[in-house]
Write an enzyme that holds these catalytic residues in place. Structure first.
Site, PDB file in Angstrom:
ATOM      1  N   GLU A   2      -0.626   3.980   0.128  1.00  0.00           N
ATOM      2  CA  GLU A   2      -1.472   5.641  -0.324  1.00  0.00           C
ATOM      3  C   GLU A   2      -0.746   7.335  -0.708  1.00  0.00           C
ATOM      4  O   GLU A   2      -0.190   7.251   0.779  1.00  0.00           O
ATOM      5  CB  GLU A   2      -2.920   5.701   0.486  1.00  0.00           C
ATOM      6  CG  GLU A   2      -3.935   4.546   0.107  1.00  0.00           C
ATOM      7  CD  GLU A   2      -4.026   3.447   1.247  1.00  0.00           C
ATOM      8  OE1 GLU A   2      -2.385   2.965   1.210  1.00  0.00           O
ATOM      9  OE2 GLU A   2      -4.561   3.553   1.460  1.00  0.00           O
ATOM     10  N   LYS A  40      -2.177   2.578 -24.991  1.00  0.00           N
ATOM     11  CA  LYS A  40      -2.718   2.898 -25.928  1.00  0.00           C
ATOM     12  C   LYS A  40      -1.568   2.939 -27.291  1.00  0.00           C
ATOM     13  O   LYS A  40      -0.870   2.295 -27.150  1.00  0.00           O
ATOM     14  CB  LYS A  40      -3.823   3.300 -26.404  1.00  0.00           C
ATOM     15  CG  LYS A  40      -5.054   3.312 -25.613  1.00  0.00           C
ATOM     16  CD  LYS A  40      -6.051   3.872 -26.537  1.00  0.00           C
ATOM     17  CE  LYS A  40      -7.008   3.648 -25.781  1.00  0.00           C
ATOM     18  NZ  LYS A  40      -7.420   4.660 -23.856  1.00  0.00           N
ATOM     19  N   TYR A  42       0.857  -1.250   0.063  1.00  0.00           N
ATOM     20  CA  TYR A  42       0.244  -0.088   0.704  1.00  0.00           C
ATOM     21  C   TYR A  42       0.378   1.601   0.012  1.00  0.00           C
ATOM     22  O   TYR A  42       2.269   1.488   0.818  1.00  0.00           O
ATOM     23  CB  TYR A  42      -0.919  -0.323   1.068  1.00  0.00           C
ATOM     24  CG  TYR A  42      -2.324  -0.269   1.048  1.00  0.00           C
ATOM     25  CD1 TYR A  42      -3.003  -0.027  -0.080  1.00  0.00           C
ATOM     26  CD2 TYR A  42      -2.546  -1.415   1.756  1.00  0.00           C
ATOM     27  CE1 TYR A  42      -3.976  -0.622  -0.589  1.00  0.00           C
ATOM     28  CE2 TYR A  42      -3.551  -2.282   0.997  1.00  0.00           C
ATOM     29  CZ  TYR A  42      -4.326  -1.723   0.156  1.00  0.00           C
ATOM     30  OH  TYR A  42      -6.480  -2.167   0.126  1.00  0.00           O
ATOM     31  N   ARG A  44      -1.112  -1.171 -18.577  1.00  0.00           N
ATOM     32  CA  ARG A  44      -2.201  -0.599 -18.395  1.00  0.00           C
ATOM     33  C   ARG A  44      -2.227   0.845 -17.381  1.00  0.00           C
ATOM     34  O   ARG A  44      -2.745   0.084 -16.015  1.00  0.00           O
ATOM     35  CB  ARG A  44      -3.231  -1.351 -18.719  1.00  0.00           C
ATOM     36  CG  ARG A  44      -4.941  -1.783 -18.749  1.00  0.00           C
ATOM     37  CD  ARG A  44      -5.608  -2.541 -19.166  1.00  0.00           C
ATOM     38  NE  ARG A  44      -5.544  -2.862 -20.210  1.00  0.00           N
ATOM     39  CZ  ARG A  44      -5.826  -2.758 -21.718  1.00  0.00           C
ATOM     40  NH1 ARG A  44      -6.989  -2.050 -21.553  1.00  0.00           N
ATOM     41  NH2 ARG A  44      -5.567  -3.032 -23.206  1.00  0.00           N
ATOM     42  N   ASP A  70      -8.427  15.508 -23.819  1.00  0.00           N
ATOM     43  CA  ASP A  70      -8.278  13.859 -23.537  1.00  0.00           C
ATOM     44  C   ASP A  70      -7.629  13.286 -24.712  1.00  0.00           C
ATOM     45  O   ASP A  70      -8.044  13.008 -25.668  1.00  0.00           O
ATOM     46  CB  ASP A  70      -9.805  13.079 -23.386  1.00  0.00           C
ATOM     47  CG  ASP A  70      -9.469  11.491 -22.419  1.00  0.00           C
ATOM     48  OD1 ASP A  70      -9.015  11.147 -23.487  1.00  0.00           O
ATOM     49  OD2 ASP A  70     -10.912  11.144 -22.451  1.00  0.00           O
ATOM     50  N   THR A 112      -4.975   7.202 -21.065  1.00  0.00           N
ATOM     51  CA  THR A 112      -4.773   6.432 -20.824  1.00  0.00           C
ATOM     52  C   THR A 112      -2.880   6.082 -21.142  1.00  0.00           C
ATOM     53  O   THR A 112      -2.660   6.265 -21.582  1.00  0.00           O
ATOM     54  CB  THR A 112      -5.462   5.355 -21.343  1.00  0.00           C
ATOM     55  OG1 THR A 112      -5.241   5.144 -23.362  1.00  0.00           O
ATOM     56  CG2 THR A 112      -6.655   5.412 -21.165  1.00  0.00           C
TER      57      THR A 112
END
Ligand code: DSN
Length: 414
Positions: A56, A229, A54, A235, A200, A226
């Site tokens: 955060e 692509k 973790y 990903r 975007d 993203t």
């Protein structure tokens, strides 16, 4: 703890993984414009034990102890992203493009604010205000439209829509628009109506990173993308912004939109951004565009009608209304021949989204396999044979896949 090879520990999943490897390597000519194949070094980072932690918070400001090495990879990812896109600040934690858009909207807007974006029918994305998506539910979206004569976005139409809707934010960037994204034009409109501009660039981020497409900065306040692509990475999603938005973007990703970041994905994003900084990536991105141009020429030669007449990017949108096929039928027929594409709405499409009148074809994945202009010509002919003359060309597809291996023959295992 019992460590076992996956083939023993879980034969069913192992079997599916083996079959998927075979599908990618030898069975599918991958032409979905949003898909690509990552190099093994990216797979290695994704499969790493950074998944065990973790983390955060942000580098140097974590909510859990033990994040020293996570800080290292996240800082590398952030710095490389800023260098690639000419951004002041990057947040590399969004789990996906949709989450990146969610966080970006809430950094710039309050719930219910007015936003102007592209509609799904004109090449936009669900997260650009579609009523079935959170964006359409939580914000008051209206849409600028494509000029149906040219298949392009015109300044006067965007400006007219912006004056009418008076938005707090304009969104540009598309999932099915084959032409150069004109950030400068959108910025002029945003200035004129005194609103934020967000791009975007999920589809074209590889082209932008390699500087073979117009740059969104300094025109945009915030840029989302993203990372898997055309940029050929792990990903996930990412937000880039000007300095003045850095704090609100970070807070909007965590704690507002997400919990713990997927640190194995962040590590893999760092690796893929390093790949994108190498000169060979610029050659790759140039070839994506060239391949799309040649594919478009070949398809036009076959008699297909293309939205906007061609392409400046990585994709071609074929309008099938002159043929006797819907998008759904064309997608199925191509798939039966080993060509994997997706049905896609075309402007003013009379068919519903599950059927459509178009197919979208992209070149990033085939370019990764090493295919060039000769193969694009062959593929355009083959698509004509399959869709217009109902011929079986699966042998030719198999031959191409054999000639251009993907992971086979690589010395690195994953
Ligand atoms: N699914 C992606 C695409 O195919 O364009 C967008 O999220």
């Amino acid at each position: 703890m019992e460590h076992e090879d996956i083939s023993k520990a879980d034969p069913e999943v192992h079997d599916a993984l083996e079959k998927e490897a075979e599908r990618q390597e030898s069975e599918a000519l991958e032409m979905i414009a949003s898909e690509n194949f990552v190099p093994r070094q990216v797979l290695q980072a994704q499969g790493s034990l950074m998944t065990n932690k973790y983390a955060e918070g942000l580098p140097g400001k974590r909510y859990y102890a033990g994040c020293e090495h996570h800080d290292t990879v996240e800082n590398l990812a952030r710095q490389r992203a800023c260098d690639l896109f000419g951004a002041d600040h990057a947040n590399v934690q969004p789990h996906s493009g949709s989450t990146a858009n969610f966080a970006a909207y809430f950094a710039l807007l309050d719930q219910g604010d007015r936003v102007l974006g592209p509609s799904l029918d004109d090449g936009g994305h669900l997260t650009h205000g579609h009523p079935v998506n959170f964006s359409g539910e939580l914000f008051d979206f209206d849409f600028y439209t494509l000029d149906s004569e040219t298949g392009k976005f015109r300044r006067e139409d965007v400006l007219k829509a912006a004056r009418e809707h008076d938005p707090e934010l304009i969104v540009t960037g598309f999932s099915a628009y084959p032409r150069e994204f004109d950030f400068e034009m959108f910025a002029e409109v945003a200035d004129e109506v005194d609103t934020y501009l967000m791009a975007d660039v999920a589809h074209i981020s590889g082209l932008v990173a390699a500087d073979v497409h117009q740059q969104p900065f300094p025109h945009c306040d915030v840029v989302t993308t993203t990372t898997h692509k055309s940029i050929r990475g792990a990903r996930g999603g990412m937000i880039l912004c000007q300095d003045e938005h850095a704090d609100t973007i970070d807070k909007s990703v965590f704690p507002f939109a997400q919990g713990g970041p997927l640190m194995h994905q962040v590590a893999a994003k760092a690796v893929s951004f390093k790949e994108a900084q190498k000169p060979r990536f610029e050659d790759y991105a140039r070839q994506i565009r060239r391949n799309a141009e040649v594919l478009a020429e070949g398809l036009r030669g076959q008699g297909f009608d293309l939205v906007s007449g061609g392409t400046d990017t990585h994709l071609v949108l074929v309008d099938l209304r002159d043929t006797d096929l819907t998008g759904k039928q064309a997608e199925r027929r191509l798939e039966e021949n080993g060509v994997v594409s997706n049905k896609n709405a075309v402007p003013d499409d009379p068919e519903p989204p599950q059927v459509t009148s178009g197919i979208r074809l992209g070149t990033p994945a085939l370019t990764t396999r090493g295919m060039g202009e000769a193969e694009m010509r062959e593929i355009a002919d083959l698509i004509g044979d399959v869709l217009l003359r109902d011929e079986d060309r699966s042998d030719a597809v198999e031959q191409l896949l054999q000639e251009f291996p993907l992971y086979r023959n690589s010395e690195v295992d994953y």
